[in-house]
Design a protein around this motif. Structure first.
Motif, short mmCIF file in Angstrom:
data_model
loop_
_atom_site.label_atom_id
_atom_site.label_comp_id
_atom_site.label_asym_id
_atom_site.label_seq_id
_atom_site.Cartn_x
_atom_site.Cartn_y
_atom_site.Cartn_z
N LEU A 106 98.70 14.26 33.40
CA LEU A 106 97.83 14.22 34.56
C LEU A 106 98.62 14.10 35.85
O LEU A 106 98.36 14.80 36.83
N VAL A 107 99.61 13.21 35.86
CA VAL A 107 100.44 13.01 37.06
C VAL A 107 101.19 14.30 37.39
O VAL A 107 101.29 14.69 38.57
N ASP A 108 101.70 14.97 36.37
CA ASP A 108 102.41 16.22 36.60
C ASP A 108 101.49 17.27 37.22
O ASP A 108 101.87 17.99 38.15
N LEU A 109 100.26 17.34 36.72
CA LEU A 109 99.31 18.32 37.25
C LEU A 109 98.89 17.97 38.67
O LEU A 109 98.67 18.86 39.50
N GLN A 110 98.80 16.68 38.98
CA GLN A 110 98.52 16.27 40.35
C GLN A 110 99.59 16.79 41.31
O GLN A 110 99.27 17.33 42.38
N HIS A 111 100.83 16.63 40.92
CA HIS A 111 101.93 17.09 41.76
C HIS A 111 101.88 18.61 41.94
O HIS A 111 102.16 19.13 43.03
N ARG A 112 101.53 19.32 40.89
CA ARG A 112 101.47 20.78 40.99
C ARG A 112 100.34 21.22 41.92
O ARG A 112 100.48 22.20 42.67
N ILE A 113 99.22 20.50 41.89
CA ILE A 113 98.12 20.84 42.80
C ILE A 113 98.51 20.55 44.24
O ILE A 113 98.24 21.34 45.15
N LEU A 114 99.17 19.41 44.46
CA LEU A 114 99.66 19.09 45.80
C LEU A 114 100.66 20.13 46.29
O LEU A 114 100.82 20.35 47.49
N GLY A 116 100.32 23.22 45.81
CA GLY A 116 99.62 24.45 46.16
C GLY A 116 98.95 25.17 45.01
O GLY A 116 98.26 26.18 45.23
N GLU A 117 99.13 24.69 43.78
CA GLU A 117 98.48 25.36 42.66
C GLU A 117 97.00 25.00 42.61
O GLU A 117 96.57 23.97 43.12
N ASP A 118 96.22 25.88 41.99
CA ASP A 118 94.78 25.75 41.98
C ASP A 118 94.33 24.95 40.75
O ASP A 118 94.75 25.23 39.63
N LEU A 119 93.44 23.97 40.97
CA LEU A 119 92.94 23.17 39.87
C LEU A 119 92.28 24.05 38.80
O LEU A 119 92.46 23.82 37.60
N SER A 120 91.54 25.05 39.21
CA SER A 120 90.84 25.89 38.24
C SER A 120 91.82 26.66 37.36
O SER A 120 91.59 26.84 36.16
N ASP A 121 92.94 27.12 37.93
CA ASP A 121 93.95 27.81 37.13
C ASP A 121 94.60 26.86 36.13
O ASP A 121 94.85 27.22 34.97
N LEU A 122 94.86 25.64 36.55
CA LEU A 122 95.47 24.65 35.66
C LEU A 122 94.48 24.23 34.58
O LEU A 122 94.89 23.92 33.45
N ALA A 123 93.20 24.22 34.90
CA ALA A 123 92.20 23.88 33.90
C ALA A 123 92.21 24.89 32.76
O ALA A 123 92.11 24.52 31.58
#
Length: 296
Positions: A106-114, A116-123
């Motif tokens: 989760l923490v890693d994905l938070q950093h990736r969204i910050l 510039g990556e899109d939450l929907s793509d990561l989902a």
């Protein structure tokens, strides 16, 4: 006649538990179209191809699974992390999320969204929720439809701010994409509708829809109702914004009140603010309100 028993159960127990109401807004047409597909497309996928004149008792799949896409903003480049404080009373929110089992991920994905990556793509790539197939889209929700921890986080999140929370299913990153005033959907009794129809102003100010088939309407009808047959949804559904005003009180009629209830629920997902289903349909109207109307 369509019956509640014809509607399919929620397939995934965990997903059904997450969204505790009957509204399971997790059916879009495809992940790639989550920000571009018209609001008609999800509804279209719920109509069996064979549904037509040759199958009068063929049931529609549940319209409660429709996800509205009206006004869906693109979240790319707008995400940040916050914990706001908005009340949820009287409003609905459009939510997407992802679910993981490990807080480290989760923490890693938070950093990736910050970054510039899109939450929907990561989902799509990482979420363990079935909504991953739709880019994590949960659709429009109101208070009382989600598990408490998720609901509290969602209704306290400012628009486009990515918030994390933990539920019994795991760790969530969620993002509220839009909000609107909570719409009204309720039954109206035949005698109440009959009283309203005696006022000429009512027929001018409200919009009345009969979703029965033409052969049914020829046997019994009410004045002022626009006929939009359910089997012809493919013709009028995509143009609903040009045919009807979502801000006007909208009354929906069928034979016994089941088909009209499904259409009323769909109209509600399309942003119609006040929708009324004629309880018992024209059959009940003929028995209880105006016996000059024939029954069939």
């Amino acid at each position: 006649m369509l019956r509640a028993s014809h509607l399919p159960p929620i397939a995934n127990p965990a997903l059904g538990a997450l969204r505790v109401s009957l509204f399971s807004c997790l059916s879009l047409s495809s992940p790639s179209s989550r920000l571009k597909v018209s609001k008609f497309a999800p509804f279209r996928t719920l109509i069996p191809p064979a549904f037509g004149p040759s199958s009068p008792h063929r049931s529609l799949l549940s319209l409660e699974r429709v996800v509205p896409l009206r006004g869906l903003p693109c979240p790319k480049g707008t995400a940040s992390f916050s914990a706001g404080s908005n009340s949820g009373g009287g409003r609905e929110i459009l939510v997407q999320h992802l679910l993981v089992k490990e807080d480290k991920l989760l923490v890693d994905l938070q950093h990736r969204i910050l970054g510039g990556e899109d939450l929907s793509d990561l989902a799509v790539e990482y979420s363990v929720c079935p909504s991953k197939e739709e880019g994590g889209m949960l659709g429009w929700v109101r208070k009382g439809q989600m598990v408490p921890e998720f609901e509290e986080a969602a209704f306290n999140a400012p628009l486009n701010k990515v918030v994390r929370c933990k539920t019994k299913f795991g760790w969530h990153l969620l993002q509220v994409l839009s909000e609107r005033e909570e719409s009204v959907l309720q039954d109206i009794q035949p005698d109440e509708l009959h009283a309203k129809m005696q006022d000429p102003n009512f027929l001018e100010e409200a919009q009345l829809i009969d979703v029965r088939e033409p052969e049914e309407v020829s046997q019994a009808s009410l004045p002022g109702f626009q006929v939009l047959p359910l089997r012809q949804f493919g013709n009028w559904g995509p143009e609903i914004d040009t045919k009807l005003d979502s801000q006007k009180d909208t009354y929906v009629l069928c034979h016994h009140g089941m088909r009209s209830l499904q259409v009323a629920k769909w109209l509600q997902t399309q942003g119609f603010q006040r929708v009324f289903n004629v309880a018992g349909g024209i059959h009940a109207y003929a028995l209880k309100a105006d016996q000059s109307i024939p029954t069939y």
